[in-house]
Design a protein around this motif. Structure first.
Motif, mmCIF file in Angstrom:
data_model
loop_
_atom_site.group_PDB
_atom_site.id
_atom_site.type_symbol
_atom_site.label_atom_id
_atom_site.label_comp_id
_atom_site.label_asym_id
_atom_site.label_seq_id
_atom_site.Cartn_x
_atom_site.Cartn_y
_atom_site.Cartn_z
ATOM 1 N N ALA A 178 0.857 -1.185 0.000
ATOM 2 C CA ALA A 178 0.000 0.000 0.000
ATOM 3 C C ALA A 178 0.890 1.231 0.000
ATOM 4 C CB ALA A 178 -0.911 0.011 1.223
ATOM 5 N N ASP A 179 0.342 2.333 -0.523
ATOM 6 C CA ASP A 179 1.067 3.605 -0.493
ATOM 7 C C ASP A 179 0.246 4.712 0.145
ATOM 8 O OD1 ASP A 179 -0.793 4.044 -2.487
ATOM 9 O OD2 ASP A 179 0.647 4.742 -3.968
ATOM 10 N N GLY A 180 -0.987 4.430 0.517
ATOM 11 C CA GLY A 180 -1.821 5.425 1.165
ATOM 12 C C GLY A 180 -2.511 6.363 0.200
ATOM 13 N N HIS A 214 -3.280 2.833 -3.497
ATOM 14 C CA HIS A 214 -3.652 1.577 -2.837
ATOM 15 C C HIS A 214 -3.648 1.844 -1.339
ATOM 16 C CE1 HIS A 214 -3.440 -0.627 -6.575
ATOM 17 N NE2 HIS A 214 -2.269 -0.048 -6.805
ATOM 18 N N LYS A 215 -4.831 1.874 -0.779
ATOM 19 C CA LYS A 215 -5.001 2.257 0.625
ATOM 20 C C LYS A 215 -4.950 1.040 1.536
ATOM 21 C CE LYS A 215 -7.343 6.344 -0.697
ATOM 22 N NZ LYS A 215 -7.582 7.580 -0.109
ATOM 23 N N LEU A 216 -4.871 1.304 2.826
ATOM 24 C CA LEU A 216 -4.813 0.224 3.809
ATOM 25 C C LEU A 216 -6.090 -0.606 3.826
ATOM 26 C CD1 LEU A 216 -3.110 2.141 6.730
ATOM 27 C CD2 LEU A 216 -2.149 0.228 5.470
ATOM 28 N N GLN A 258 -2.940 5.005 9.686
ATOM 29 C CA GLN A 258 -3.846 5.501 8.659
ATOM 30 C C GLN A 258 -3.086 5.720 7.356
ATOM 31 O OE1 GLN A 258 -5.529 9.030 10.334
ATOM 32 N NE2 GLN A 258 -6.737 7.918 11.839
ATOM 33 N N ASP A 259 -3.830 5.953 6.276
ATOM 34 C CA ASP A 259 -3.230 6.191 4.968
ATOM 35 C C ASP A 259 -2.326 7.414 4.981
ATOM 36 O OD1 ASP A 259 -4.456 3.991 3.653
ATOM 37 O OD2 ASP A 259 -6.322 5.134 3.524
ATOM 38 N N SER A 260 -2.716 8.450 5.700
ATOM 39 C CA SER A 260 -1.892 9.652 5.769
ATOM 40 C C SER A 260 -0.559 9.368 6.463
ATOM 41 C CB SER A 260 -2.636 10.775 6.497
ATOM 42 O OG SER A 260 -2.962 10.380 7.817
ATOM 43 N N ARG A 272 1.670 7.772 3.768
ATOM 44 C CA ARG A 272 2.175 8.798 2.843
ATOM 45 C C ARG A 272 3.271 9.626 3.495
ATOM 46 N NH1 ARG A 272 -3.440 9.396 1.827
ATOM 47 N NH2 ARG A 272 -3.463 11.291 3.080
#
Length: 100
Positions: free
Chosen positions: A39-41, A44-46, A77-79, A82
Motif C-alpha cells: 500500500a502507499d496510502g 492503494h489504501k490500507l 492511517q493512509d496519511s 504517505r
C-alpha cells in the motif's frame, strides 16, 4: 536473481511491472511464498491493499518500523503511510486537479 533485501513488513519497494510500474509502496504483510500485500496510502489504501508477486518488486534499502509510522500509538492511517514514505525520500505523486 535473489533480492539482497528481504520483503518483510515495513520494507519500501518499487514496482517493476504492471500499471503501477515505477511507484513506491510499503510492504504490509507476506501472503505466501511469492506474494505480498502493498500500500502507499494514495492509490492503494490500507483498506484495500494490492497483492503483488515478489518477482515484480524491487526492494529498497529502507525499512520503516511501524512504531515510527505512528509513534503516539493507535491505528495506522493512509496519511501516516504517505508521510512515512515522503519522510524517507519517496514522494507520492499527487494531482491538484481531477482529469475528467
Amino acid at each position: 536473481m535473489k533480492e539482497p533485501f528481504s520483503l518483510e513488513r515495513g520494507r519500501v519497494v518499487e514496482s517493476t511491472q504492471g500499471r503501477d510500474k515505477g511507484k513506491t509502496f510499503l510492504v504490509l504483510e507476506q501472503c505466501g511464498e511469492d506474494l505480498v500485500t502493498i500500500a502507499d496510502g494514495m492509490h492503494h489504501k490500507l483498506s484495500n491493499p494490492k497483492k503483488k508477486k515478489t518477482k515484480h518488486l524491487r526492494a529498497k534499502p529502507v525499512l520503516i518500523s511501524w512504531d515510527t509510522i505512528r509513534p503516539e500509538g493507535g491505528r495506522v492511517q493512509d496519511s501516516d503511510l504517505r508521510r512515512a514514505l515522503e519522510a524517507n525520500g519517496f514522494a507520492v505523486e499527487r494531482s491538484l486537479c481531477k482529469e475528467g
